[in-house]
Design an enzyme around this catalytic site. Structure first.
Site, PDB file in Angstrom:
ATOM      1  N   SER A  21       0.928  -1.839   0.110  1.00 54.16           N
ATOM      2  CA  SER A  21       0.195   0.055   0.132  1.00 54.16           C
ATOM      3  C   SER A  21       0.784   1.118  -0.142  1.00 54.16           C
ATOM      4  O   SER A  21       2.193   1.420  -0.773  1.00 54.16           O
ATOM      5  CB  SER A  21      -1.047  -0.081   1.021  1.00 54.16           C
ATOM      6  N   ASN A  22      -0.223   2.640  -0.154  1.00 52.19           N
ATOM      7  CA  ASN A  22       1.227   4.036   0.543  1.00 52.19           C
ATOM      8  C   ASN A  22       0.357   4.281   1.591  1.00 52.19           C
ATOM      9  O   ASN A  22      -0.475   4.299   2.093  1.00 52.19           O
ATOM     10  CB  ASN A  22       0.813   4.020  -1.220  1.00 52.19           C
TER      11      ASN A  22
END
Ligand code: CTP
Length: 211
Positions: A21-22
């Protein structure tokens, strides 16, 4: 008008307890949703995993992965066509460009992990969806305007909201942003540092000119 907006990160699971993810928090997209409701528009907000309250009057669809986000957006745009509403798609989400080639159904044990993660490309939601009025974002660290121009052309956008994430007050998780509106006609308007809600209100005003 009907605004379909994506916000937040996506998660691409490796197994039930691990994902790629981020750091996107979804703030920019939620601000656009709020600004559009303020102006009396109908809003569908397709959100990745975020910890934000849904703005009043917004229909929210929660998703996890990029592929789920794409199908939720396509559903919301199809509904807009059925209702003969003027649809606008605003893509603020930080979509993971890659996902693991396989997602394990059970937690992987470290003794069984090889250290190699095979990745495959995710769909580009903004590029894929069919909508005459699309507004995208370009978060860059360099060549900001050249990248904005390329994304505008390649994804068929009315406007790109470009920002240099290395600038003070313009990155992930902050309440402000410093952006340049890069329009399809080649014009570029650099806005001062302002709150994400103020940027969102400007985006909604621009979208209204496309109606
Ligand atoms: N976007 C999307 N789906 C993706 C990737 C990006 O909808 N799979 C949208 C984002 O919401 C944003 C815009 O496309 O509005 C630009 O995203 P960005 O990550 O900056 O660009 P990329 O197309 O991934 O290009 P690059 O990696 O070459 O910078």
């Amino acid at each position: 008008m009907r605004f379909v907006i994506t916000a937040g990160p996506t998660r691409e699971h490796i197994d039930p307890v691990r994902f790629l993810s981020n750091p996107s928090t979804g703030r920019m997209g939620f601000a656009v949703a709020r600004a559009a409701v303020e102006r009396g528009h109908e809003v569908v907000l397709v959100a990745g995993p975020v910890a934000l309250k849904t703005p009043k009057g917004v229909a929210r669809v929660d998703v996890t992965s990029a592929r789920e986000m794409l199908s939720a957006v396509e559903g919301a745009l199809a509904d807009a066509n059925c209702a003969r509403a003027t649809a606008v798609f605003v893509a603020t989400a930080a979509v993971a460009d890659w996902r693991p080639a396989e997602t394990a159904g059970k937690k992987l044990k470290k003794r069984d992990m090889t250290g190699v993660l095979r990745l495959v490309r995710n769909p580009d939601i903004l590029k894929t969806v069919k909508c005459e009025r699309k507004i995208g974002f370009a978060a860059e660290t360099d060549n900001v305007l050249a990248e904005a121009a390329r994304k505008c052309r390649e994804k068929g956008l009315a406007m790109v909201v470009a920002n240099d994430v290395t600038e003070k007050g313009a990155g992930f998780g902050v309440a402000t942003n410093r952006v340049t509106f890069f329009r399809r006609d080649g014009s570029a308007e650099r806005l001062p540092l302002m709150s994400k809600l103020a940027v969102a209100r400007r985006i909604v005003r621009f979208a209204e000119t496309l109606a």
